[in-house]
Motif scaffolding. Structure first.
Motif, PDB file in Angstrom:
ATOM      1  N   SER A   1      43.688  36.456  28.435  1.00 12.43           N
ATOM      2  CA  SER A   1      42.552  36.913  29.232  1.00 12.43           C
ATOM      3  C   SER A   1      43.045  37.698  30.441  1.00 12.43           C
ATOM      4  CB  SER A   1      41.739  35.710  29.718  1.00 12.43           C
ATOM      5  OG  SER A   1      41.246  34.977  28.623  1.00 12.43           O
ATOM      6  N   LEU A   2      42.194  38.588  30.906  1.00 11.36           N
ATOM      7  CA  LEU A   2      42.524  39.394  32.083  1.00 11.36           C
ATOM      8  C   LEU A   2      41.948  38.726  33.320  1.00 11.36           C
ATOM      9  CD1 LEU A   2      41.688  42.857  30.496  1.00 11.36           C
ATOM     10  CD2 LEU A   2      43.952  41.841  30.770  1.00 11.36           C
ATOM     11  N   MET A   3      42.246  39.275  34.489  1.00  8.04           N
ATOM     12  CA  MET A   3      41.693  38.742  35.732  1.00  8.04           C
ATOM     13  C   MET A   3      41.112  39.881  36.559  1.00  8.04           C
ATOM     14  SD  MET A   3      45.164  37.812  37.826  1.00  8.04           S
ATOM     15  CE  MET A   3      44.319  37.648  39.392  1.00  8.04           C
ATOM     16  N   ARG A   4      40.383  39.524  37.593  1.00  2.00           N
ATOM     17  CA  ARG A   4      39.665  40.509  38.377  1.00  2.00           C
ATOM     18  C   ARG A   4      40.598  41.300  39.292  1.00  2.00           C
ATOM     19  NH1 ARG A   4      34.212  37.656  40.487  1.00  2.00           N
ATOM     20  NH2 ARG A   4      34.158  39.633  41.623  1.00  2.00           N
ATOM     21  N   ASP A   5      40.208  42.556  39.536  1.00  2.00           N
ATOM     22  CA  ASP A   5      41.037  43.481  40.314  1.00  2.00           C
ATOM     23  C   ASP A   5      40.812  43.288  41.807  1.00  2.00           C
ATOM     24  OD1 ASP A   5      41.904  44.462  37.939  1.00  2.00           O
ATOM     25  OD2 ASP A   5      40.837  46.366  38.041  1.00  2.00           O
ATOM     26  N   SER A   6      41.352  42.197  42.338  1.00  5.05           N
ATOM     27  CA  SER A   6      41.222  41.956  43.775  1.00  5.05           C
ATOM     28  C   SER A   6      42.351  41.050  44.240  1.00  5.05           C
ATOM     29  CB  SER A   6      39.873  41.307  44.083  1.00  5.05           C
ATOM     30  OG  SER A   6      39.818  40.917  45.446  1.00  5.05           O
ATOM     31  N   HIS A   7      42.823  41.306  45.464  1.00  2.48           N
ATOM     32  CA  HIS A   7      43.867  40.438  46.018  1.00  2.48           C
ATOM     33  C   HIS A   7      43.328  39.033  46.277  1.00  2.48           C
ATOM     34  CE1 HIS A   7      41.750  41.303  49.794  1.00  2.48           C
ATOM     35  NE2 HIS A   7      42.376  40.270  50.310  1.00  2.48           N
ATOM     36  N   MET A   8      41.998  38.886  46.298  1.00  6.92           N
ATOM     37  CA  MET A   8      41.373  37.583  46.553  1.00  6.92           C
ATOM     38  C   MET A   8      41.705  36.566  45.459  1.00  6.92           C
ATOM     39  SD  MET A   8      39.572  38.036  49.372  1.00  6.92           S
ATOM     40  CE  MET A   8      38.256  36.844  49.432  1.00  6.92           C
ATOM     41  N   PHE A   9      42.161  37.068  44.298  1.00  4.68           N
ATOM     42  CA  PHE A   9      42.459  36.168  43.176  1.00  4.68           C
ATOM     43  C   PHE A   9      43.963  36.103  42.894  1.00  4.68           C
ATOM     44  CE2 PHE A   9      38.240  37.955  42.688  1.00  4.68           C
ATOM     45  CZ  PHE A   9      37.465  36.812  42.537  1.00  4.68           C
ATOM     46  N   MET A  10      44.778  36.657  43.810  1.00  2.00           N
ATOM     47  CA  MET A  10      46.233  36.684  43.613  1.00  2.00           C
ATOM     48  C   MET A  10      46.923  35.677  44.520  1.00  2.00           C
ATOM     49  SD  MET A  10      46.702  40.848  43.396  1.00  2.00           S
ATOM     50  CE  MET A  10      48.489  40.751  43.552  1.00  2.00           C
ATOM     51  N   GLU A  11      48.064  35.208  44.063  1.00  2.00           N
ATOM     52  CA  GLU A  11      48.842  34.217  44.816  1.00  2.00           C
ATOM     53  C   GLU A  11      50.237  34.753  45.070  1.00  2.00           C
ATOM     54  OE1 GLU A  11      46.793  30.222  42.888  1.00  2.00           O
ATOM     55  OE2 GLU A  11      48.322  31.309  41.770  1.00  2.00           O
ATOM     56  N   SER A  12      50.854  34.310  46.153  1.00  2.00           N
ATOM     57  CA  SER A  12      52.151  34.870  46.546  1.00  2.00           C
ATOM     58  C   SER A  12      53.282  34.456  45.613  1.00  2.00           C
ATOM     59  CB  SER A  12      52.492  34.449  47.990  1.00  2.00           C
ATOM     60  OG  SER A  12      52.598  33.048  48.072  1.00  2.00           O
TER      61      SER A  12
ATOM     62  N   ARG B   1      40.894  30.433  47.415  1.00  2.00           N
ATOM     63  CA  ARG B   1      41.245  29.701  48.644  1.00  2.00           C
ATOM     64  C   ARG B   1      42.641  30.078  49.150  1.00  2.00           C
ATOM     65  NH1 ARG B   1      39.287  23.692  46.768  1.00  2.00           N
ATOM     66  NH2 ARG B   1      37.066  24.143  46.615  1.00  2.00           N
ATOM     67  N   SER B   2      43.602  30.176  48.239  1.00  2.00           N
ATOM     68  CA  SER B   2      44.991  30.391  48.670  1.00  2.00           C
ATOM     69  C   SER B   2      45.468  31.797  48.340  1.00  2.00           C
ATOM     70  CB  SER B   2      45.901  29.373  47.975  1.00  2.00           C
ATOM     71  OG  SER B   2      45.767  29.491  46.566  1.00  2.00           O
ATOM     72  N   HIS B   3      44.546  32.770  48.410  1.00  2.00           N
ATOM     73  CA  HIS B   3      44.918  34.126  48.022  1.00  2.00           C
ATOM     74  C   HIS B   3      45.835  34.769  49.054  1.00  2.00           C
ATOM     75  CE1 HIS B   3      42.375  36.236  50.969  1.00  2.00           C
ATOM     76  NE2 HIS B   3      41.474  35.274  50.752  1.00  2.00           N
ATOM     77  N   ILE B   4      46.529  35.799  48.632  1.00  2.11           N
ATOM     78  CA  ILE B   4      47.452  36.524  49.506  1.00  2.11           C
ATOM     79  C   ILE B   4      46.656  37.425  50.449  1.00  2.11           C
ATOM     80  CG2 ILE B   4      49.306  36.523  47.792  1.00  2.11           C
ATOM     81  CD1 ILE B   4      48.510  39.493  47.218  1.00  2.11           C
ATOM     82  N   PRO B   5      47.241  37.855  51.571  1.00  2.00           N
ATOM     83  CA  PRO B   5      46.584  38.901  52.374  1.00  2.00           C
ATOM     84  C   PRO B   5      46.590  40.201  51.579  1.00  2.00           C
ATOM     85  CG  PRO B   5      48.782  38.430  53.217  1.00  2.00           C
ATOM     86  CD  PRO B   5      48.505  37.394  52.164  1.00  2.00           C
ATOM     87  N   GLN B   6      45.664  41.083  51.891  1.00  2.00           N
ATOM     88  CA  GLN B   6      45.602  42.335  51.133  1.00  2.00           C
ATOM     89  C   GLN B   6      46.899  43.116  51.308  1.00  2.00           C
ATOM     90  OE1 GLN B   6      42.188  44.782  51.944  1.00  2.00           O
ATOM     91  NE2 GLN B   6      42.659  46.246  50.333  1.00  2.00           N
ATOM     92  N   PRO B   7      47.540  43.497  50.195  1.00  2.00           N
ATOM     93  CA  PRO B   7      48.798  44.256  50.295  1.00  2.00           C
ATOM     94  C   PRO B   7      48.569  45.605  50.980  1.00  2.00           C
ATOM     95  CG  PRO B   7      48.434  43.453  48.044  1.00  2.00           C
ATOM     96  CD  PRO B   7      47.162  43.250  48.795  1.00  2.00           C
ATOM     97  N   PRO B   8      49.656  46.259  51.422  1.00  2.53           N
ATOM     98  CA  PRO B   8      49.507  47.586  52.033  1.00  2.53           C
ATOM     99  C   PRO B   8      48.712  48.508  51.116  1.00  2.53           C
ATOM    100  CG  PRO B   8      51.760  46.807  52.272  1.00  2.53           C
ATOM    101  CD  PRO B   8      51.066  45.812  51.411  1.00  2.53           C
ATOM    102  N   HIS B   9      47.751  49.240  51.676  1.00  2.00           N
ATOM    103  CA  HIS B   9      46.837  50.045  50.872  1.00  2.00           C
ATOM    104  C   HIS B   9      46.336  51.205  51.712  1.00  2.00           C
ATOM    105  CE1 HIS B   9      44.524  47.119  53.203  1.00  2.00           C
ATOM    106  NE2 HIS B   9      43.541  48.007  53.221  1.00  2.00           N
TER     107      HIS B   9
END
Length: 861
Positions: free
Chosen positions: A716-727, A7-15
């Motif tokens: 534990s590890l987490m998934r490789d997506s900005h959808m699961f990252m927080e600022s 819900r509160s994920h960051i926008p996709q970083p520059p890529h």
């Protein structure tokens, strides 16, 4: 442990820009999509406190799990891993299932300290017992007949008489009375000490020799095993000197040879000898004999087209005996060439000289090169503009040597038992597609440091050289894979030379090297018996002992597709598929390889749907348990450096989606990573395709700290997506080549203070090379995690730091998030929908999934 909310994920970083999904698709919750993290964590928990016994009929632990294997007659999955542990009984069933029958073999994989070492069997002058017909080695799956005077080969069923010295009576179970005392009859993996008949042969003379020998030709047809010698060849041209590459290379070699006081022990094999060569427009040899007083004398050979050794006196020396001469040479070599004006270097001639030095005994060549070899043996013209070739038929030429001499050098090295490893510290393109084939064919390693920077790259270079010298390495190797009646070897992939007799020849092979082999049916297999695979590797140890290591696997034979999928192994399947794709680069365009990968992925999932879940509705996506995340690893392959596509837009233009159009990957980068992936272990490859992402700010107080027994539990590890990252988060991503620490713009000052000793994100130094050793709990936890990873792989990858919207390394970080839309490819979610769409269409219309007329390659997606 982690809040996986999106819900509160960051926008996709520059890529670098990805590829959007064409058409409409249903909105899907990313949390509901199959994740490899769930599978990896569940497998780790299962095998953390449980030993794996290797008898047939079990699921092997994943390659990403640290497990302890007990050898019960089948080799450990650390040495040999099958794409399915249940073999289809017929070629028809195999083609219906679409799962390749493949083995991933890592002959010298590092073992867990809790595991038994590989037993060494002394065989005497007769050598190990072998089948008279197929030449297979005796193993736990052979049967004893005629009261122990004969043994029946499990591969070809031929009965072979035992020698009088090897004879023993049988018990009531038809086992030898000394069964438990003979490791070769109990263990799937054993080493046999072998006699003179197994010594490596001298290769036949070449029609066009690479060098002129000053040594008389050998009187015998075989090479006597001797301790492995090393030749270190240094590029002393202007580029190597100016960048500091030469000085750094000399310094790290000195440290590896003699250590640095008590903190860093030496890691050079004590039984080995060393020679040092320098090259630019000439070849420079050094007499390092301990009898010579003062600076080591230098012999210069200006003729770089007709290479010869000017003298063998003092060329190879014992490290301790010639300590002063080596320290003097490696200290003064950069100073001696400080004012050099030579801009060219003869790398091919240096290779020829190194082969001349090691001819007749084998060994290892370690080269430090920084300049495209435009003169001497194998001279290459300067690179033209490669960008115009992508997307055309000429694209394939980027992955083949421009000069056949380099292939000849590699084949000569493999036949002479010489492995060539290269450290490349160039400022301009060096044509790895040509020079790199020497390492690829000879079984060596390449290390890549473009635009070499002393401050940034010295630590990694030192770590790589120490790993190169300290890991298990053998030389003068020959390998053959045998299978039981009904199966045969189809294809073999890896860094080796395949002889006309289909034997695999390696100059050297080490603990990190892996090969892939596929099998095909020659007839129907009996499902009441096992199918067998045996790999035998003949080699010489660093200490000069000739041995054969055998690997044996018994596999159940099944007649139902469901049983094949039930015991399928995704790690082995993915490892085989990526090698198959990369080996197609010289013959197919990258876009065609992408289509082939998607087609194979869809075919495997369609086969499961058709034969194992036919009653489900076509609109429902049904995935086999073993291949739940196969589409994710396939999209991960497409995003690797060798197979990365190219955006048609103008490079480096930023758009509204915060993306940069896909930067084209240079041919050198593609060829380096192609070489690297072809030899990667299954474990390293899975972590390379789907990097480990860790939420550093979210570690609890007990994790990654030693308990009462000194054991450390990893988080534990987490998934490789900005959808699961927080600022406000701090994240560490690791793909085995590079580790990047990403710091969010709203990070807590306390986290920064505890981890980096900084009060504000603007005070963080983006150029740090490692985490500072602070006495805080968070710093200790993270450094313990990194120490654990270092212990597993034996080297330190490059470390980068990226602050949100501030540092250029953020693009590299974002491109490692393989579930996102980047790297000129789709997001995982979109790709899964694409594959599902193909399967759904095939189910409802009966269209063919395979290429050709009516296949999906002509479809708009």
């Amino acid at each position: 442990m982690y809040a996986h909310s999106t819900r509160s994920h960051i926008p996709q970083p520059p890529h670098s820009a990805g590829t959007p999904y064409k058409g409409l698709r249903a909105a899907i919750d990313p949390n509901q999509v199959p994740s490899p993290i769930d599978t990896i964590e569940a497998d780790r928990e299962k095998w953390e406190n449980q030993e794996y016994t290797t008898l047939p009929g079990k699921h092997a632990p994943l390659s990403t799990t640290d497990f302890v294997a007990i050898d019960q007659g089948n080799s450990s999955p650390k040495f040999i891993r099958l794409s399915t542990w249940n073999v289809p009984s017929t070629s028809r069933l195999a083609s219906d299932c679409e799962v390749p029958i493949a083995a991933i073999i890592q002959p010298f994989a590092d073992l867990d300290p809790r595991e038994e070492p590989i037993p060494l069997v002394e065989t005497g002058p007769a050598g190990p017992p072998r089948c008279e017909r197929c030449r297979g080695y005796i193993n736990p799956w052979c049967a004893w007949v005629a009261n122990g005077s004969k043994w029946k080969c499990n591969l070809c069923s031929h009965e072979t008489e035992v020698t009088p010295e090897y004879y023993c009576n049988l018990d009531a179970n038809l086992l030898r009375l000394d069964h438990l005392q003979r490791p070769e009859l109990n263990k799937g993996t054993v080493d046999f000490a072998v006699p003179e008949a197994y010594w490596a042969p001298h290769p036949p003379p070449s029609i066009q020799p690479l060098y002129y020998s000053v040594v008389p030709p050998p009187t015998s047809g075989v090479r006597k095993p001797q301790p492995m010698d090393y030749v270190f060849a240094f590029d002393v041209s202007q580029e190597a000197v100016r960048s500091g590459f030469l000085k750094t290379a000399c310094a790290v070699l000195l440290e590896a040879l003699f250590g640095d006081g008590e903190a860093i022990p030496p890691c050079f094999p004590p039984s080995s000898r060393i020679a040092v060569i320098a090259f630019d427009r000439t070849l420079q040899f050094y007499n390092l004999s301990s009898e010579v007083v003062g600076q080591p004398p230098m012999l210069v050979v200006p003729d770089i087209d007709d290479v010869f050794l000017p003298s063998t006196a003092g060329l190879f020396v014992n490290v301790e005996e010639s300590r002063d001469a080596l320290i003097d040479l490696l200290t003064t070599l950069p100073i001696r060439h400080e004012q050099t004006l030579e801009t060219e270097s003869a790398l091919g001639s240096a290779f020829a000289a190194s082969i001349a030095a090691l001819a007749g005994r084998g060994g290892q060549v370690v080269t430090f090169a920084a300049t495209l070899p435009t003169i001497g043996v194998g001279a290459l013209p300067p690179w033209a503009d490669e960008t115009a070739l992508y997307g055309t038929e000429k694209e394939k030429s980027l992955f083949a040597p421009r000069e056949e001499t380099w292939k000849d050098i590699g084949e000569k090295c493999a036949s002479e038992g010489i492995g060539v490893s290269m450290f490349l510290g160039m400022g301009r393109p060096i044509d790895i597609g040509s020079i790199g084939i020497v390492s690829s064919i000879s079984g060596g390693e390449m290390y890549f440091h473009p635009k070499f920077d002393v401050t940034r790259d010295s630590l990694v270079l030192s770590s790589q050289l120490k790993r190169l010298l300290s890991r298990t390495t053998v030389y003068s190797c020959s390998m053959r894979i045998r299978s039981s009646n009904g199966l045969r070897v189809a294809k073999q992939y890896g860094n080796f030379y395949e002889s006309p007799a289909a034997d695999l020849e390696f100059g050297t092979i080490d603990a990190d090297k892996t090969i892939a082999v596929s099998f095909e049916h020659t007839r129907t297999l009996d499902d009441r018996q096992y199918a067998f695979i045996q790999a035998a590797l003949l080699y010489t140890t660093v200490a000069g002992e000739r041995r054969v290591r055998t690997f044996n696997v018994a596999l159940r034979v099944v007649t139902l597709a469901g049983n094949v999928f039930q015991y399928a192994d995704m790690d082995a399947t993915v490892s085989y598929m990526v090698r198959e794709a990369i080996s197609s680069l010289p013959t197919q365009r990258i876009s065609q390889i992408h289509e082939t990968l998607t087609e194979k992925c869809a075919l495997i999932l369609y086969a499961y749907r058709k034969f194992c879940a036919a009653s489900a509705a076509p609109t429902q996506l049904i995935l086999p348990e073993a291949f739940r995340t196969l589409p994710l690893y396939i999209i991960g392959m497409m995003k690797t450096k060798p197979l990365k596509g190219r955006s048609p837009q103008t490079p480096y233009m930023r758009n509204a989606a915060n993306s940069y159009t896909a930067r084209n990957v240079t041919a050198d980068v593609r060829n380096f990573y192609a070489h690297r992936i072809m030899a990667m272990s299954a474990r390293s490859l899975m972590f390379h395709l789907y990097p480990r992402l860790l939420a550093v700010h979210d570690l609890n107080d007990e994790i990654a700290l030693p308990d009462a027994n000194g054991k450390i539990d990893l988080p534990s590890l987490m998934r490789d997506s900005h959808m699961f990252m927080e600022s406000h988060g701090v994240y560490l991503i690791d793909n085995e080549d590079v580790m990047i620490l990403w710091i969010g713009g709203s990070v807590s000052p306390q986290v920064l203070k505890d981890l980096l000793d900084a009060d504000d994100i603007m005070q963080v130094d983006p150029h740090i090379l490692y985490l500072p050793p602070l006495q805080t709990r968070l710093s200790t936890q993270v450094r313990n995690i990194l120490a654990q990873r270092f212990a597993q792989r034996g080297y330190v990858p490059k470390f980068l730091l990226a602050r949100q919207n501030l540092d250029g390394a953020e693009i590299e970080f974002s491109d490692l998030l393989v579930e996102d839309q980047n790297n000129a490819a789709m997001s995982y979610l979109d790709y899964l929908c694409l594959v599902h769409k193909q399967i759904h269409t095939a189910l409802t219309t009966g269209a063919s999934l395979s290429s050709g007329h009516g296949g999906f390659r002509s479809m708009p997606w």
